[in-house]
Design an enzyme around this catalytic site. Structure first.
Site, PDB file in Angstrom:
ATOM      1  N   GLU A 286       0.835  -1.217   0.000  1.00 39.36           N
ATOM      2  CA  GLU A 286       0.000   0.000   0.000  1.00 39.36           C
ATOM      3  C   GLU A 286       0.861   1.254   0.000  1.00 39.36           C
ATOM      4  OE1 GLU A 286      -3.177  -0.249  -0.603  1.00 39.36           O
ATOM      5  OE2 GLU A 286      -2.878  -2.411  -0.542  1.00 39.36           O
ATOM      6  N   TRP A 289       1.845   1.692  -3.488  1.00 36.30           N
ATOM      7  CA  TRP A 289       0.761   2.332  -4.255  1.00 36.30           C
ATOM      8  C   TRP A 289       0.840   3.853  -4.078  1.00 36.30           C
ATOM      9  CZ3 TRP A 289      -2.400   0.989  -8.020  1.00 36.30           C
ATOM     10  CH2 TRP A 289      -2.800  -0.339  -8.171  1.00 36.30           C
ATOM     11  N   TRP A 317     -21.449  10.953 -19.353  1.00 37.10           N
ATOM     12  CA  TRP A 317     -21.913  10.860 -17.966  1.00 37.10           C
ATOM     13  C   TRP A 317     -23.325  11.412 -17.866  1.00 37.10           C
ATOM     14  CZ3 TRP A 317     -18.638   7.879 -15.606  1.00 37.10           C
ATOM     15  CH2 TRP A 317     -17.277   7.947 -15.885  1.00 37.10           C
ATOM     16  N   ASN A 352     -10.638   1.954   3.016  1.00 37.13           N
ATOM     17  CA  ASN A 352     -10.265   1.802   1.597  1.00 37.13           C
ATOM     18  C   ASN A 352     -11.261   0.955   0.811  1.00 37.13           C
ATOM     19  OD1 ASN A 352      -8.366   2.023  -0.699  1.00 37.13           O
ATOM     20  ND2 ASN A 352      -8.205  -0.187  -0.399  1.00 37.13           N
ATOM     21  N   TRP A 370     -16.814  10.809 -12.462  1.00 45.20           N
ATOM     22  CA  TRP A 370     -16.003  10.490 -11.286  1.00 45.20           C
ATOM     23  C   TRP A 370     -15.384  11.749 -10.667  1.00 45.20           C
ATOM     24  CZ3 TRP A 370     -10.847  11.838 -11.849  1.00 45.20           C
ATOM     25  CH2 TRP A 370     -10.385  12.019 -13.156  1.00 45.20           C
ATOM     26  N   TRP A 393      -9.738   7.253  -7.668  1.00 47.73           N
ATOM     27  CA  TRP A 393     -10.971   7.491  -8.432  1.00 47.73           C
ATOM     28  C   TRP A 393     -10.836   6.992  -9.863  1.00 47.73           C
ATOM     29  CZ3 TRP A 393     -15.892   8.453  -7.425  1.00 47.73           C
ATOM     30  CH2 TRP A 393     -16.203   8.811  -6.114  1.00 47.73           C
TER      31      TRP A 393
END
Ligand SMILES: Cc1cc2nc3c(=O)[nH]c(=O)nc-3n(C[C@H](O)[C@H](O)[C@H](O)COP(=O)(O)OP(=O)(O)OC[C@H]3O[C@@H](n4cnc5c(N)ncnc54)[C@H](O)[C@@H]3O)c2cc1C
Length: 503
Positions: A286, A289, A317, A352, A370, A393
């Site tokens: 993590e 990341w 959208w 998360n 988003w 996102w």
């Protein structure tokens, strides 16, 4: 190394701590005395992407670092204004020869730092940008041809390989500062700390203390043989369990250093079982990341504005302020989605697994852009961070680098059954569902009337009916994504960021 400057400023931003601080250590090595300073940046405070939780956490971190500096005989200058005005002016007042700061990859921070440096250089003051916020810089883990990795697993392999060769232990900056910290002359720059409302933000009650000491306590409790890190691989997906480190706000503001985290994990490995070691490795993943998304933001700054995959800008959208409002307020009728949003709204943090769920729900089930959700997170998370938030996102909306495939759409009921099987988390966050029996907690609209009556929760009256049917919404999302990909170029068209090569 002998000090070459008489006096230097350290401009603290994402590194609000004294230990393991690269800029403070470099300044202590390069200068006879060190003046730490924080800027309450008018541009950032006026930005629509800043919210009360982050501002509250930032002010708490500033107050705590000021206490630490005072305890060592110095003081923290707190300036208000545009950095390109107030830093050079302060540097003049203080008569310094150099300014040190930690590198920040956000595009607006890059521009700000260039402006401040140019103004300082015009006055003959040196600047030193130090790598601090990430373990490896954005050009330190890359392909042999110098191009950035866009697939996480390849990046992680290279990151781990480099970390094996090149350990970066925490920097002993606090010790290096002994006898060097100074207070600015006069007390014009060291006045009272403002409250959030004095900066135009409502007050927000953070659940945890934000300070270097609080971060150290949390890390010590988490990353110990008996700590949650040893079972992280199993519990990290269970929102009802305190199974993750909860260090994200500390890492965002720098009340904790990334090297300290990696070192804590490394030190633990020899003393624990093989299963626990796998958990520790999962946690370090993590942290990788985190470096990965920082690198992506630096090498592909266009992600801050739109999709990493250009073809995904063609997704049509929906526009539905009502659906967006229901999502924001935790009133979609899907209990785990709503519990997650209430966790965010009341605590400034979200688990998360739930961030992934609500992001998928917004972008796929509701087919809303988003970026609406990204902005909502920015203003409601205490750990709001452009790189991680944007990366998360875009991963969930299948528009980003190495994203979830667009046809994998989280089923909000199945996610709920899997990760909150008894509904413990849902009940904690949604008191109106507290008495709903477990078999119905994930889809309360399926309750027979007598069960609803006994639970004192009639769907449609005490708790919303689902605002969308998941199966139908899934079909709608697949169609929208397929149409976007069908345009010439499709999503195979390589992302070409201004600083990236084709991928
Ligand atoms: C849609 C979405 C938005 C997100 N927005 C943010 C954000 O604004 N700020 C933020 O710090 N994290 C963000 N994350 C990543 C992650 O959800 C949080 O870092 C994590 O939940 C924080 O809890 P923790 O400290 O207990 O994490 P742990 O599980 O203990 O992880 C340790 C640390 O690793 C980092 N980290 C963990 N997961 C990720 C990840 N996927 N990407 C980048 N870094 C990670 C964080 O610094 C975290 O504190 C987002 C994820 C998604 C899916």
């Amino acid at each position: 190394m002998p000090a070459s400057y008489e006096r230097a400023i350290v401009w603290l931003r994402r590194d609000l701590r004294l230990d393991d601080n690269a800029a403070l250590a470099a300044a202590a090595a390069g200068s006879r005395s060190v003046l730490p300073v924080v800027v309450l940046d008018d541009d950032i405070l006026a930005s629509p992407s800043i919210g009360a939780p982050l501002v509250t956490a930032f002010l708490a971190a500033v107050a705590s670092v000021r206490d630490s500096v005072r305890a060592m005989g110095g003081d923290l200058a707190i300036l208000r204004g545009r950095p390109s005005d107030v830093i050079p002016a302060f540097a003049h007042r203080a008569g310094v020869q150099a300014v040190y700061y930690g590198i920040d990859y956000e595009p607006s921070a890059r521009t700000r730092d260039r402006e401040v440096s140019a103004a300082l250089h015009r006055d003959g003051i040196h600047t030193h940008a130090c790598l601090d916020h990430v373990y490896f810089g954005s050009d330190e883990v890359q392909r042999v041809d110098g191009s950035p990795f866009c697939i996480f697993s390849a990046y992680r392999r290279a990151w781990r390989e480099r970390a094996r060769r090149e350990r970066r232990p925490p920097i002993a900056s606090r010790a290096a500062l002994r006898g060097k910290l100074q207070a600015p002359s006069g007390n014009a720059d060291t006045g009272a700390m403002p409250r959030p409302d004095e900066l135009g933000f409502s007050s927000f009650a953070l659940p945890d203390a934000i300070s270097e000491a609080a971060a150290a306590r949390r890390l010590a409790a988490f990353a110990s043989p008996a700590g949650a890190i040893s079972d992280y691989a199993r519990t990290r997906n269970l929102p009802a369990v305190d199974g993750t480190s909860r260090l994200s706000t500390h890492l965002r503001l720098g009340t904790l250093g990334i090297r300290t985290c990696v070192e804590a994990a490394r030190r633990l490995r020899p003393h624990i079982s093989a299963a626990a070691r796998a958990s520790v490795d999962a946690w370090v993943d993590e942290l990788i990341w985190r470096d990965f998304y920082q690198m992506i933001l630096d090498r592909f700054p266009h992600v801050a504005e739109g999709p990493f995959i250009p073809a995904m800008s063609r997704i049509r959208w929906r526009r539905s302020p009502e659906d967006f409002s229901a999502w924001c307020r935790g009133l979609t009728g899907y209990p785990l989605v709503d519990a997650a949003m209430r966790q965010l709204n009341t605590t400034g943090w979200m688990h998360n697994r739930l961030r992934m769920l609500v992001a998928s729900f917004l972008s796929k089930d509701l087919l809303l852009d988003w970026r609406l959700g990204e902005r909502y997170f920015e203003t409601h998370l205490a750990d709001a961070d452009l790189a991680a938030n944007n990366g998360g996102w875009q991963w969930c909306a299948s528009t980003g680098t190495d994203p979830v495939p667009y046809f994998r759409i989280f089923n909000p009921i199945r996610q709920s059954e899997t990760f909150d099987p008894e509904g413990a988390f849902i009940r904690r966050m949604l008191p109106e569902l507290a008495a709903v029996p477990a078999p119905y907690i994930h889809a309360p609209w399926t309750m027979p009337p007598h069960v609803a009556a006994a639970s004192r929760c009639r769907p449609g009256r005490d708790y919303p009916l689902p605002i969308v049917d998941h199966a139908a919404a899934r079909g709608r999302a697949l169609e929208a994504y397929r149409s976007a990909r069908a345009f010439p170029g499709g999503d195979e068209a390589a992302a070409q960021g201004p600083r990236g090569r084709s991928v």
